[in-house]
Design a protein around this motif. Sequence first.
Motif, PDB file in Angstrom:
ATOM      1  N   THR A 173       1.052  -1.198   0.028  1.00 16.37           N
ATOM      2  CA  THR A 173       0.081   0.001  -0.180  1.00 16.37           C
ATOM      3  C   THR A 173       0.868   1.179   0.008  1.00 16.37           C
ATOM      4  O   THR A 173       1.920   1.275   0.715  1.00 16.37           O
ATOM      5  CB  THR A 173      -0.942   0.164   1.121  1.00 16.37           C
ATOM      6  OG1 THR A 173      -1.659  -1.099   1.287  1.00 16.37           O
ATOM      7  CG2 THR A 173      -1.777   1.335   1.261  1.00 16.37           C
TER       8      THR A 173
ATOM      9  N   LEU B 129      -5.228   5.974  -0.357  1.00 12.33           N
ATOM     10  CA  LEU B 129      -4.504   4.971  -0.090  1.00 12.33           C
ATOM     11  C   LEU B 129      -4.664   3.926  -1.277  1.00 12.33           C
ATOM     12  O   LEU B 129      -5.761   3.750  -2.036  1.00 12.33           O
ATOM     13  CB  LEU B 129      -4.957   4.186   1.067  1.00 12.33           C
ATOM     14  CG  LEU B 129      -4.652   4.881   2.382  1.00 12.33           C
ATOM     15  CD1 LEU B 129      -5.053   3.667   3.590  1.00 12.33           C
ATOM     16  CD2 LEU B 129      -3.224   5.115   2.425  1.00 12.33           C
TER      17      LEU B 129
ATOM     18  N   ARG C  72      -3.290   0.160  -3.383  1.00 12.96           N
ATOM     19  CA  ARG C  72      -2.640  -0.940  -3.235  1.00 12.96           C
ATOM     20  C   ARG C  72      -1.901  -1.323  -4.757  1.00 12.96           C
ATOM     21  O   ARG C  72      -2.567  -1.114  -5.810  1.00 12.96           O
ATOM     22  CB  ARG C  72      -3.561  -2.135  -2.834  1.00 12.96           C
ATOM     23  CG  ARG C  72      -4.038  -1.830  -1.350  1.00 12.96           C
ATOM     24  CD  ARG C  72      -4.574  -3.057  -0.961  1.00 12.96           C
ATOM     25  NE  ARG C  72      -3.885  -4.280  -0.726  1.00 12.96           N
ATOM     26  CZ  ARG C  72      -4.366  -5.397  -0.188  1.00 12.96           C
ATOM     27  NH1 ARG C  72      -5.386  -5.562   0.168  1.00 12.96           N
ATOM     28  NH2 ARG C  72      -3.357  -6.463  -0.032  1.00 12.96           N
TER      29      ARG C  72
END
Length: 813
Positions: free
Chosen positions: A393, A400, A402
Amino acid sequence: MCLQGMKILAVATCLLGLAIPICSGIDFETKHLAIRVDDTGALRGLLDRQDGADYQGDQPAPLLSLRIAGEIRAPQSMLGDASTGILTLRYAGGFKAVVKTSEHATHVTFELVSVEPLDGVELVLWGRYPTRIGETIGETVGVVRNDRFALGIQALNIRTLGGYPTAENDVMAGRGDAARATEYGSSLQAFTRDRSRDRVVSNWAHEHYHVPAFEDGGVIGSKIALFGCPAEKALETIGKIEIAEGLPHPMIDGQWGKVAPGATAAYLIMGFGEDTIDEAIEVTKRAGLKYLYHGGPFATWGHFQLHPNQFPRGWAGMKHCVDKAKAQGVDLGVHTLSNFITTNDPYVTPVPDERLAKVGASVLTEDIDASQREIPIAQVKWFNQMKNNTLKTVQIGSELVRYASVSEDEPWRLLRCRRGVFGTQAQSHAKGAAISKLMDHGYKVFLTDAELSLEVARRLAELFNQTGLKQISFDGLEGNWSTGMGQYGRTLFVNTWYEHLRDDLRGRVINDASNPGHYFWHIYTRMNWGEPWYAGFRESQTEYRLKNQDYFRRNLMPCMLGWFNMTGQTSVEDAEWLLARAAGFDAGFALNTSLRVVRDNGLSDTILQTIKTWETARMGGAFSESQKRRLQDISQEFHLEASGGDSWKLYPVYSAKHTLAQAMQPGQPVEATWELDNPHGAQPLQFILRVSGDAPISDLTLDIDGTGETLMPVTLEPGQILKCSGGAEGILYDENWNELKRVELDAPELQIDSGACEIRFGCRFHTADEPEVKLEFRTVGEAETLALRVDARRIDLVRRRARAENQRGIPLP
């Protein structure tokens, strides 16, 4: 401040009208130890003042070294001032350090008060101080002992780390090395690092890890105590140093926590909520225990929000439970994982905190929109470290993201990205925006930087302050390695929690952790390692648990056996096996269970009463040292019965365990013969027979020394248990020890003589799917009478007196 030679010389020169002298070598004295420092700034003696034995090794022993540009420099010369106890050490390159000293009856302190020039000094190192003592090495507490004498080092503030700066991330090997075994005996050492500049270190499986500057005063103020004393007084001496130097000195029931009987109190780990607290308290009291510990009360870690289904009123609901338990003599505790931050915590979602720990940061090389799945970055080294990178992440502003992987060649890109994860909002970002790789853990949580660690610790203290909780385990304390400061990060977290507890709680909350530390030693009550998840009740981490007892003893800590898991299948014999070990090592334990298990296990009442019996005797000091040595043997079994008043009867038990598996056609009778060697007198044979597999067994027979078969007229289904405690009757139980029926044997009793005998067992299996029967044969020896010791009878009086004196403002010892 300095020893007699220096003082006499100072007095003589004053009488002659001269100035107070500057001496080239100095001696220091405590009640038991003499320390000699020569004119080069090196230790030249660590002497037992009683017999003159010098325990210093022959190796170089600089009092204080400086590390400059990666090079450790020992002092070249030293001058001492008799009027102030100030030592001035000089080093190559024009560096000078000034150390303030102070003599006490128990110890001598050394504190760094200045370094010139300060710029360029990366760390300061006390020692290594070589000693000839190698018998017992307390690596964490920083004490070495032989059968006569002990030498020790104590870091006197949290910036001073017990150990040697082997790793730049200050993650210390094993359980620390404030004291270290060497080929010549041992060494003592401590250090303080300058943290005022950003650094890049190798940390937690990441070759590149950015450590931000941390302002804590740097190396100035680094401070230690050195002490020596008779070996048996080592723990007492540390307690006196704690008081003299203002170190944490937690009390339990009016006694210092490291010697208080309550430090080893066993406890129950069992979930509860506002609607089940009454039942949980009742179970705890049936076991005779004082502490009830919730193993997982939190819906989030970080803000420590409680599960709403268990605590609909949140922290207020927990306080209600605490108050209710306290009224019945039970204290509550909770389990958490220190600075682990769950992805559902407000520190993560919907807007991530900027203080989540970061491996490192780069910038975007292009504008990106909210849907773009390849993200261009300027630098790759922080992002392509895939070990210990579970969540993969990154943080860009308040989003955020990933990613699955990183491009193998320039231009660098994060590939197959998922945008706006963990409840954050996918957004557009401009070229040049910062992008940070977040540090995570295999538990699928994020971690904290130094500032956020301290905030989380304060929040955890506030939970205790508002609710009155009395026990915690700092599991996952190594999570604070995310600060890049290793042992120091861990110590900062716990010390911050400790200092922010309200006055009536500070020092009175039972606490342990998954890993220890030198300064942390002063705060924690005990360590309690050993997990129950990996094998059966008796087998899970057994060797590890036993090794821990040696570790605890050499580090002057209360002993604990770790966690044990009570299930529906746990037997009274299992419980007594554990309780015998607890009595033998004078060690507490945690029994992990649930209200459902307690309801399901048909022998719960007996198990809980058995715990109460053993723990009352152990906490009352009823077991002699010779009995304890026998009880430590995990191959031996024992049974304890209360015999009225403050006395008990301890019975040795001979146990022989065997297994018979299907080896023939279904329905064909199977027999096995075993040799037993009964060390006790003639008596009725006791046995426990358990069936596993998918089909029943029948036609059970037992024969002792060919005296004739005893038929057991019962068919056992898979999981069922037949137990005979002597005599002509057995009890058939289901797999959870719920009684199904009584079984009459066709003989008055199965009598076994003392000494060697032969037992033949037969049965008929009803399947070819490899079922098996496990049998345990037991005999019981003569009882030994135990009684509560006189000093133990006074414990309650001492506790009441200590509490009364404390209420009147009289300082506790």
